[in-house]
Design a protein around this motif. Structure first.
Motif, PDB file in Angstrom:
ATOM      1  N   LEU A  23       0.817  -1.217   0.000  1.00 50.87           N
ATOM      2  CA  LEU A  23       0.000   0.000   0.000  1.00 50.87           C
ATOM      3  C   LEU A  23       0.850   1.267   0.000  1.00 50.87           C
ATOM      4  O   LEU A  23       0.298   2.373  -0.015  1.00 50.87           O
ATOM      5  N   GLY A  24       2.180   1.094   0.054  1.00 46.53           N
ATOM      6  CA  GLY A  24       3.054   2.256  -0.071  1.00 46.53           C
ATOM      7  C   GLY A  24       3.860   2.617   1.149  1.00 46.53           C
ATOM      8  O   GLY A  24       4.652   3.572   1.105  1.00 46.53           O
ATOM      9  N   ALA A  25       3.708   1.883   2.252  1.00 41.25           N
ATOM     10  CA  ALA A  25       4.486   2.178   3.457  1.00 41.25           C
ATOM     11  C   ALA A  25       5.887   1.589   3.341  1.00 41.25           C
ATOM     12  O   ALA A  25       6.132   0.660   2.577  1.00 41.25           O
ATOM     13  N   THR A  26       6.794   2.121   4.134  1.00 43.27           N
ATOM     14  CA  THR A  26       8.146   1.575   4.252  1.00 43.27           C
ATOM     15  C   THR A  26       8.305   1.008   5.652  1.00 43.27           C
ATOM     16  O   THR A  26       8.123   1.732   6.645  1.00 43.27           O
ATOM     17  N   ILE A  27       8.629  -0.278   5.750  1.00 43.99           N
ATOM     18  CA  ILE A  27       8.724  -0.944   7.045  1.00 43.99           C
ATOM     19  C   ILE A  27      10.163  -1.394   7.260  1.00 43.99           C
ATOM     20  O   ILE A  27      10.743  -2.075   6.407  1.00 43.99           O
ATOM     21  N   THR A  28      10.749  -1.029   8.397  1.00 43.83           N
ATOM     22  CA  THR A  28      12.096  -1.467   8.752  1.00 43.83           C
ATOM     23  C   THR A  28      12.029  -2.189  10.086  1.00 43.83           C
ATOM     24  O   THR A  28      11.628  -1.601  11.098  1.00 43.83           O
ATOM     25  N   LEU A  29      12.416  -3.465  10.087  1.00 47.48           N
ATOM     26  CA  LEU A  29      12.350  -4.299  11.275  1.00 47.48           C
ATOM     27  C   LEU A  29      13.739  -4.769  11.675  1.00 47.48           C
ATOM     28  O   LEU A  29      14.651  -4.815  10.848  1.00 47.48           O
ATOM     29  N   GLY A  30      13.890  -5.152  12.931  1.00 49.16           N
ATOM     30  CA  GLY A  30      15.136  -5.743  13.398  1.00 49.16           C
ATOM     31  C   GLY A  30      15.915  -4.837  14.331  1.00 49.16           C
ATOM     32  O   GLY A  30      15.661  -3.627  14.410  1.00 49.16           O
ATOM     33  N   PRO A  31      16.870  -5.420  15.065  1.00 49.01           N
ATOM     34  CA  PRO A  31      17.670  -4.657  16.037  1.00 49.01           C
ATOM     35  C   PRO A  31      18.304  -3.413  15.414  1.00 49.01           C
ATOM     36  O   PRO A  31      18.849  -3.457  14.311  1.00 49.01           O
ATOM     37  N   GLY A  32      18.193  -2.288  16.131  1.00 52.42           N
ATOM     38  CA  GLY A  32      18.776  -1.036  15.660  1.00 52.42           C
ATOM     39  C   GLY A  32      17.879  -0.206  14.780  1.00 52.42           C
ATOM     40  O   GLY A  32      18.223   0.934  14.443  1.00 52.42           O
ATOM     41  N   SER A  33      16.701  -0.736  14.426  1.00 51.02           N
ATOM     42  CA  SER A  33      15.827  -0.009  13.499  1.00 51.02           C
ATOM     43  C   SER A  33      15.303   1.291  14.075  1.00 51.02           C
ATOM     44  O   SER A  33      14.987   2.223  13.330  1.00 51.02           O
ATOM     45  N   THR A  34      15.184   1.370  15.400  1.00 52.44           N
ATOM     46  CA  THR A  34      14.635   2.582  16.024  1.00 52.44           C
ATOM     47  C   THR A  34      15.722   3.456  16.633  1.00 52.44           C
ATOM     48  O   THR A  34      15.422   4.382  17.389  1.00 52.44           O
ATOM     49  N   ALA A  35      16.975   3.190  16.307  1.00 48.00           N
ATOM     50  CA  ALA A  35      18.075   3.921  16.942  1.00 48.00           C
ATOM     51  C   ALA A  35      18.170   5.356  16.471  1.00 48.00           C
ATOM     52  O   ALA A  35      18.580   6.248  17.226  1.00 48.00           O
TER      53      ALA A  35
END
Length: 479
Positions: free
Chosen positions: A61-73
């Motif tokens: 639908l057009g979102a960008t998803i980033t998962l995994g350790p360090g993704s929210t750093a």
């Protein structure tokens, strides 16, 4: 930035970062895509098959998803608003970076408020407090439905609030449960009416102090339109009303287990009465229900009913609907739920009592009591609880990680009360606990599971703990 509604052109030129990809994060991202946001980036340090499956749906639908350790750093450079999931503390690195860069931070509640369609927006009746929120919001929903309104319980209970406000078929009114986490980053909400049921230490590690926790609870009253409902027995809740900046004409309405004064709901003999929303409130009261209509009629549950009734009355719900709703209402499992009577002893499951304030309210509803307590105390102390309940205690059975914290409070304030400490931590521990409690109980006693602690040290959740208790009781009844 003007983003007051989902029809505002501002959504199409705004870049959002959603922090967290749980139930709330998914709902936020999905709703932003539906609203036509220019950019939706979702970040979560977790990574598993279930999250990746959900990510694929939103990425199409057009979102960008980033998962995994360090993704929210690190906060992306191109961002206009951060929408954070409940439970992420304000000192989390990404939120701290957003604050330093003056990037607005919204809760999913803030997002839901801004996504409402003003042409069809249902009023919000909002509830928070340390304990009793879910039961009270469910009582309120039953009262609204009994009056013929299309309504739903949402927020911290029931449906995600974003799903409700995006529903193409509008509701007449929404009963909203809000946690302190959700309120912390909520800025522009303007509830029709709102209630703070009580305040006691909880989640202090997240908020930083009891004062900060109380301040976040008090956000529910900001911009309130019709009624700010407070607990007469808890002056801190009234102070939050005093401190709030409300819409002109909004009234302070108290609820009390005593005789109500004007602008209060309360008890007269065995009756729940309204002296707040009647014309002659200075000299008369309207009967709403009887104590027997409340199930169970424990004092703290009657207080929940009065708070729900005050909110319902602020919305014009008639007394007959309040009475009918209470007569038909049954609380969820694990909330002061009667399990069984075995050999003349009542067994009650209040596994939902996960902090001392909730456990104390439960203990004060029974006398005498064999109390089952323990688990993860989350830094809480039990001295006040023991002092309040010691004269009701037949005995105490303790289990779990922080059982010694409770044992020490008992030693200080109720040294003569017998207590047994269960060292077992496996799945069979509750069987031992119930067996020991049964030995200590006498005919007419109540064996009460009101742990005053979280369950995660031994159980998946408070429900699993309550189920283990009930199963052990039923097995004992079959012996």
């Amino acid at each position: 930035m003007s983003l007051e509604t989902r029809t505002d052109d501002g959504w199409a030129t705004t870049r959002f970062v959603v922090l967290g990809f749980g139930t709330a994060g998914y709902a936020c991202a999905d709703s932003l895509i539906q609203a036509g946001a220019e950019q939706v980036v979702v970040l979560d340090d977790r990574d598993n098959a279930a999250l990746r499956e959900k990510a694929q749906i939103l990425e199409t639908l057009g979102a960008t998803i980033t998962l995994g350790p360090g993704s929210t750093a690190e906060l992306p450079k191109e961002v206009d608003v951060v929408v954070t999931s409940p439970g992420v503390p304000p000192h989390a690195p990404l939120l701290a970076q957003a604050a330093e860069r003056d990037v607005p931070i919204w809760s999913e509640i803030e997002l839901a408020w801004r996504l409402r369609d003003p042409a069809n927006a249902a009023p919000w009746l909002c509830i928070t407090g340390t304990n009793g929120k879910t039961t009270t919001v469910q009582m309120l929903t039953a009262m609204l439905a009994a009056a013929g309104h299309r309504t739903v319980a949402a927020g911290n209970v029931g449906l995600p609030l974003l799903e409700v406000v995006m529903d193409p078929e509008p509701y007449d009114v929404i009963a909203v449960e809000l946690s302190s986490y959700q309120l912390h980053f909520t800025h522009s909400m303007s509830a029709h009416s709102a209630a703070v049921l009580n305040l006691a230490p909880d989640h202090v590690d997240w908020h930083g102090s009891m004062e900060a926790y109380a301040k976040d609870k008090g956000r529910i009253y900001e911009n309130c339109q019709i009624a700010c409902v407070y607990n007469v027995a808890d002056p801190a809740t009234e102070q939050l009303v005093v401190d709030a900046d409300v819409i002109e004409g909004c009234r302070a309405i108290g609820f009390t287990l005593g005789t109500p004064g004007p602008s209060m709901v309360g008890l007269v003999d065995e009756l729940l009465v309204d002296r707040a929303f009647v014309e002659q409130r200075a000299t008369s009261a309207l009967e709403l229900a009887t104590i027997e209509d409340v199930n169970p009629p424990a004092p703290h549950n009657v207080a929940n009913a009065l708070a729900a009734a005050a909110l319902a009355r602020s919305f014009g719900v008639p007394a007959t609907a309040i009475r009918d709703a209470l007569r038909g209402f049954r609380p969820d499992k694990h909330r002061i739920a009667h399990v069984a009577e075995v050999a003349g002893v009542n067994y009650v499951d209040d596994s939902k009592a996960t902090n001392p304030h909730a456990a104390q309210a439960s203990l004060l509803a029974y006398d005498p009591v064999v109390w089952i307590a323990g688990g993860q105390a989350k830094g809480a102390t039990f001295d006040e609880l023991v002092i309040a309940a010691r004269d009701r205690l037949r005995a105490v059975v303790l289990l779990g990680q922080d059982k010694d914290v409770i044992a020490e409070a008992l030693e200080r304030h109720a040294p003569d009360v017998p207590r047994i400490v269960i060292e077992a931590t496996d799945t069979g521990a509750m069987e031992i606990v119930v067996g020991e409690a049964a030995k200590l109980a006498q005919v007419g006693d109540t064996v009460l599971l009101a742990p005053g602690c979280a369950s995660w040290d031994m159980f998946a959740n408070y429900g699993a703990r309550g189920d283990a208790f009930a199963e052990a009781v039923h097995r004992r009844g079959r012996v």
